[in-house]
Scaffold this motif. Structure first.
Motif, PDB file in Angstrom:
ATOM      1  N   ILE A  89       0.855  -1.184   0.000  1.00  0.00           N
ATOM      2  CA  ILE A  89       0.000   0.000   0.000  1.00  0.00           C
ATOM      3  C   ILE A  89       0.893   1.237   0.000  1.00  0.00           C
ATOM      4  CG2 ILE A  89      -1.844   1.232   1.217  1.00  0.00           C
ATOM      5  CD1 ILE A  89      -2.233  -1.576   2.717  1.00  0.00           C
ATOM      6  N   LEU A  90       0.784   2.060  -1.038  1.00  0.00           N
ATOM      7  CA  LEU A  90       1.572   3.291  -1.110  1.00  0.00           C
ATOM      8  C   LEU A  90       0.920   4.358  -0.229  1.00  0.00           C
ATOM      9  CD1 LEU A  90       2.428   3.565  -4.924  1.00  0.00           C
ATOM     10  CD2 LEU A  90       3.649   2.334  -3.115  1.00  0.00           C
ATOM     11  N   LEU A  91       1.745   5.114   0.471  1.00  0.00           N
ATOM     12  CA  LEU A  91       1.267   6.187   1.341  1.00  0.00           C
ATOM     13  C   LEU A  91       1.550   7.521   0.661  1.00  0.00           C
ATOM     14  CD1 LEU A  91       2.760   4.845   4.689  1.00  0.00           C
ATOM     15  CD2 LEU A  91       0.575   4.256   3.620  1.00  0.00           C
ATOM     16  N   LYS A  92       0.517   8.339   0.519  1.00  0.00           N
ATOM     17  CA  LYS A  92       0.666   9.603  -0.187  1.00  0.00           C
ATOM     18  C   LYS A  92       0.209  10.775   0.681  1.00  0.00           C
ATOM     19  CE  LYS A  92       0.284   8.035  -4.987  1.00  0.00           C
ATOM     20  NZ  LYS A  92      -0.450   8.216  -6.262  1.00  0.00           N
ATOM     21  N   LEU A  93       0.956  11.853   0.601  1.00  0.00           N
ATOM     22  CA  LEU A  93       0.544  13.133   1.169  1.00  0.00           C
ATOM     23  C   LEU A  93       0.307  14.048  -0.011  1.00  0.00           C
ATOM     24  CD1 LEU A  93       0.006  14.637   3.776  1.00  0.00           C
ATOM     25  CD2 LEU A  93       2.372  15.419   3.758  1.00  0.00           C
ATOM     26  N   GLU A  94      -0.969  14.313  -0.273  1.00  0.00           N
ATOM     27  CA  GLU A  94      -1.399  14.921  -1.526  1.00  0.00           C
ATOM     28  C   GLU A  94      -0.972  13.961  -2.643  1.00  0.00           C
ATOM     29  OE1 GLU A  94       0.069  18.928  -1.443  1.00  0.00           O
ATOM     30  OE2 GLU A  94      -1.414  19.529   0.044  1.00  0.00           O
ATOM     31  N   SER A  95      -0.120  14.391  -3.576  1.00  0.00           N
ATOM     32  CA  SER A  95       0.264  13.482  -4.668  1.00  0.00           C
ATOM     33  C   SER A  95       1.635  12.850  -4.461  1.00  0.00           C
ATOM     34  CB  SER A  95       0.261  14.244  -5.999  1.00  0.00           C
ATOM     35  OG  SER A  95       1.180  15.324  -5.962  1.00  0.00           O
ATOM     36  N   LYS A  96       2.315  13.222  -3.378  1.00  0.00           N
ATOM     37  CA  LYS A  96       3.681  12.764  -3.137  1.00  0.00           C
ATOM     38  C   LYS A  96       3.695  11.442  -2.366  1.00  0.00           C
ATOM     39  CE  LYS A  96       6.230  14.996  -0.124  1.00  0.00           C
ATOM     40  NZ  LYS A  96       7.077  16.063   0.473  1.00  0.00           N
ATOM     41  N   ILE A  97       4.455  10.467  -2.855  1.00  0.00           N
ATOM     42  CA  ILE A  97       4.637   9.207  -2.143  1.00  0.00           C
ATOM     43  C   ILE A  97       5.630   9.432  -1.005  1.00  0.00           C
ATOM     44  CG2 ILE A  97       5.439   6.819  -2.303  1.00  0.00           C
ATOM     45  CD1 ILE A  97       4.693   6.882  -5.274  1.00  0.00           C
ATOM     46  N   ILE A  98       5.185   9.185   0.226  1.00  0.00           N
ATOM     47  CA  ILE A  98       6.059   9.415   1.387  1.00  0.00           C
ATOM     48  C   ILE A  98       6.447   8.097   2.067  1.00  0.00           C
ATOM     49  CG2 ILE A  98       5.292  11.776   1.778  1.00  0.00           C
ATOM     50  CD1 ILE A  98       4.018   9.034   4.063  1.00  0.00           C
ATOM     51  N   ASP A 130      13.180   4.272   6.669  1.00  0.00           N
ATOM     52  CA  ASP A 130      13.385   5.703   6.925  1.00  0.00           C
ATOM     53  C   ASP A 130      12.128   6.555   6.716  1.00  0.00           C
ATOM     54  OD1 ASP A 130      16.136   5.204   7.415  1.00  0.00           O
ATOM     55  OD2 ASP A 130      16.529   5.249   5.265  1.00  0.00           O
ATOM     56  N   THR A 131      10.963   5.949   6.807  1.00  0.00           N
ATOM     57  CA  THR A 131       9.729   6.726   6.781  1.00  0.00           C
ATOM     58  C   THR A 131       9.288   6.989   8.214  1.00  0.00           C
ATOM     59  OG1 THR A 131       8.983   5.819   4.661  1.00  0.00           O
ATOM     60  CG2 THR A 131       7.296   6.766   6.096  1.00  0.00           C
ATOM     61  N   ASP A 132       9.058   8.248   8.547  1.00  0.00           N
ATOM     62  CA  ASP A 132       8.618   8.614   9.893  1.00  0.00           C
ATOM     63  C   ASP A 132       7.090   8.596   9.916  1.00  0.00           C
ATOM     64  OD1 ASP A 132       8.142   9.583  12.384  1.00  0.00           O
ATOM     65  OD2 ASP A 132       9.510  11.290  12.235  1.00  0.00           O
ATOM     66  N   PHE A 133       6.529   7.464  10.339  1.00  0.00           N
ATOM     67  CA  PHE A 133       5.083   7.297  10.318  1.00  0.00           C
ATOM     68  C   PHE A 133       4.380   8.169  11.363  1.00  0.00           C
ATOM     69  CE2 PHE A 133       6.704   3.515   8.286  1.00  0.00           C
ATOM     70  CZ  PHE A 133       5.834   3.349   7.218  1.00  0.00           C
ATOM     71  N   SER A 134       5.127   8.699  12.323  1.00  0.00           N
ATOM     72  CA  SER A 134       4.527   9.560  13.341  1.00  0.00           C
ATOM     73  C   SER A 134       4.162  10.938  12.781  1.00  0.00           C
ATOM     74  CB  SER A 134       5.483   9.727  14.525  1.00  0.00           C
ATOM     75  OG  SER A 134       6.600  10.527  14.185  1.00  0.00           O
ATOM     76  N   LYS A 135       4.591  11.214  11.559  1.00  0.00           N
ATOM     77  CA  LYS A 135       4.287  12.503  10.937  1.00  0.00           C
ATOM     78  C   LYS A 135       3.163  12.398   9.911  1.00  0.00           C
ATOM     79  CE  LYS A 135       8.966  14.397  11.433  1.00  0.00           C
ATOM     80  NZ  LYS A 135      10.137  14.990  10.718  1.00  0.00           N
ATOM     81  N   TYR A 136       2.460  11.273   9.918  1.00  0.00           N
ATOM     82  CA  TYR A 136       1.481  11.026   8.856  1.00  0.00           C
ATOM     83  C   TYR A 136       0.258  10.333   9.430  1.00  0.00           C
ATOM     84  CZ  TYR A 136      -0.313   9.252   4.367  1.00  0.00           C
ATOM     85  OH  TYR A 136      -1.091   8.960   3.274  1.00  0.00           O
ATOM     86  N   HIS A 187       2.964  15.950  15.547  1.00  0.00           N
ATOM     87  CA  HIS A 187       2.832  16.133  14.102  1.00  0.00           C
ATOM     88  C   HIS A 187       1.432  15.720  13.632  1.00  0.00           C
ATOM     89  CE1 HIS A 187       7.273  16.192  14.304  1.00  0.00           C
ATOM     90  NE2 HIS A 187       7.200  16.877  13.184  1.00  0.00           N
ATOM     91  N   GLN A 188       0.946  14.610  14.148  1.00  0.00           N
ATOM     92  CA  GLN A 188      -0.379  14.136  13.743  1.00  0.00           C
ATOM     93  C   GLN A 188      -1.477  15.076  14.244  1.00  0.00           C
ATOM     94  OE1 GLN A 188       0.225  10.217  15.399  1.00  0.00           O
ATOM     95  NE2 GLN A 188       0.431   9.295  13.373  1.00  0.00           N
ATOM     96  N   ILE A 189      -1.289  15.633  15.433  1.00  0.00           N
ATOM     97  CA  ILE A 189      -2.235  16.627  15.937  1.00  0.00           C
ATOM     98  C   ILE A 189      -2.227  17.855  15.029  1.00  0.00           C
ATOM     99  CG2 ILE A 189      -2.688  18.249  17.831  1.00  0.00           C
ATOM    100  CD1 ILE A 189      -1.719  16.081  19.763  1.00  0.00           C
ATOM    101  N   HIS A 190      -1.040  18.277  14.614  1.00  0.00           N
ATOM    102  CA  HIS A 190      -0.937  19.416  13.700  1.00  0.00           C
ATOM    103  C   HIS A 190      -1.629  19.129  12.369  1.00  0.00           C
ATOM    104  CE1 HIS A 190       1.293  22.992  14.940  1.00  0.00           C
ATOM    105  NE2 HIS A 190       1.931  22.226  15.795  1.00  0.00           N
ATOM    106  N   LEU A 191      -1.483  17.911  11.875  1.00  0.00           N
ATOM    107  CA  LEU A 191      -2.160  17.549  10.636  1.00  0.00           C
ATOM    108  C   LEU A 191      -3.662  17.715  10.764  1.00  0.00           C
ATOM    109  CD1 LEU A 191      -0.359  14.340   9.285  1.00  0.00           C
ATOM    110  CD2 LEU A 191      -0.636  16.509   8.091  1.00  0.00           C
ATOM    111  N   LEU A 192      -4.223  17.260  11.870  1.00  0.00           N
ATOM    112  CA  LEU A 192      -5.657  17.396  12.093  1.00  0.00           C
ATOM    113  C   LEU A 192      -6.059  18.866  12.195  1.00  0.00           C
ATOM    114  CD1 LEU A 192      -6.194  14.548  14.728  1.00  0.00           C
ATOM    115  CD2 LEU A 192      -6.834  14.510  12.308  1.00  0.00           C
TER     116      LEU A 192
END
Length: 268
Positions: A89-98, A130-136, A187-192
């Motif tokens: 499963i690819l993870l995307k933030l807008e159109s960017k694969i993160i 090296d993906t920081d899942f705590s920021k997504y 970071h996740q709180i900021h996203l919300l």
């Protein structure tokens, strides 16, 4: 139902008339830090040989609707041997694969046999390095200006099961997001907050009582928070009736902390 009345005007169930109730929202202060939190994430590459799937017996067998193949980049690879027999499963933030997450399609029985033969632990999940899942938050791209309430769950399959049962892909007011575990970061709180979310329903796995207490209290500083207790192990194991019952019997953080003193008490 308590939940439907609380969030207002959700046509998430078949043959259910729309409920149009004004929800009073208490404004919360934005989280403040001495050092500003960046929401930027580094772009990642797809696994080598990634090919998109249009269907999957494994995903269907978990009670998840085929809509996920239209909304998400779900695939496989035959080139990277470590990902053989994994759903990717690819993870995307807008159109960017993160980043990406891969989940084995093997059954629990087969995994046990492999572990017995190899005398090594067989990991059900493999994540992009090296993906920081705590920021997504998985599903963050689905939020719109109309989204005021989110359900937070631990994993992607929890989210997809709830999306399937409540048909959240067909409406905008309520969405479900996955936190990638039992923690919630600044970071996740900021996203919300960046999406102007007002209300949060925390629905973690049955074994996450202490984490539900901790993070409901933290989230309550910034949002209107309700905690739902999953009587079964995971939200992805519930049927529609069980999910509605769970979401109709939520607790505010204080009630949850006072009522559910220990996990043993919860299971009585």
């Amino acid at each position: 139902y308590k939940l439907l009345k609380k969030i207002g005007r959700l046509d998430i169930l078949k043959d259910l008339k729309k409920v149009d109730i004004n929800l009073h929202v208490v404004n919360k202060l934005l989280i403040e830090k001495e050092t500003p939190i960046s929401l930027e994430l580094e772009e990642k590459e797809k696994p080598i040989g990634f090919r998109k799937l249009k269907e999957s017996d494994y995903i269907t067998s978990r009670g998840i609707g085929n809509f996920v193949f239209d909304l998400y980049d779900i695939g496989y690879t035959k080139i990277e041997s470590k990902l053989d027999n994994f759903i990717i499963i690819l993870l995307k933030l807008e159109s960017k694969i993160i980043g990406w997450i891969a989940r084995t399609t093997y059954s629990n029985d087969r995994i046990k046999k492999i572990e017995q033969l190899t005398e090594k632990k067989y990991y059900r999940y493999i994540n992009s390095p090296d993906t920081d899942f705590s920021k997504y938050l998985f599903g963050i791209n689905e939020l719109t200006e109309k989204t005021v309430t989110v359900i937070l769950v631990e994993g992607i399959f929890d989210k997809w099961k709830i999306d399937t049962l409540l048909e959240l892909y067909n409406q905008e007011e309520l969405k479900c997001l996955a936190c990638f575990g039992k923690k919630i970061s600044d970071h996740q709180i900021h996203l919300l907050q960046s999406k102007n979310i007002k209300n949060v329903i925390l629905l973690y796995d049955n074994d996450a009582v202490n984490q539900s207490k901790k993070y409901s209290n933290e989230l309550n500083k910034y949002f209107n928070v309700e905690v739902a207790f999953c009587k079964k192990g995971d939200p992805n194991e519930m049927n529609l009736e069980e999910l509605l019952e769970t979401l109709s019997n939520t607790y505010n953080p204080i009630e949850f902390n006072l009522t559910f003193v220990t996990k043993k008490k919860l299971e009585r």
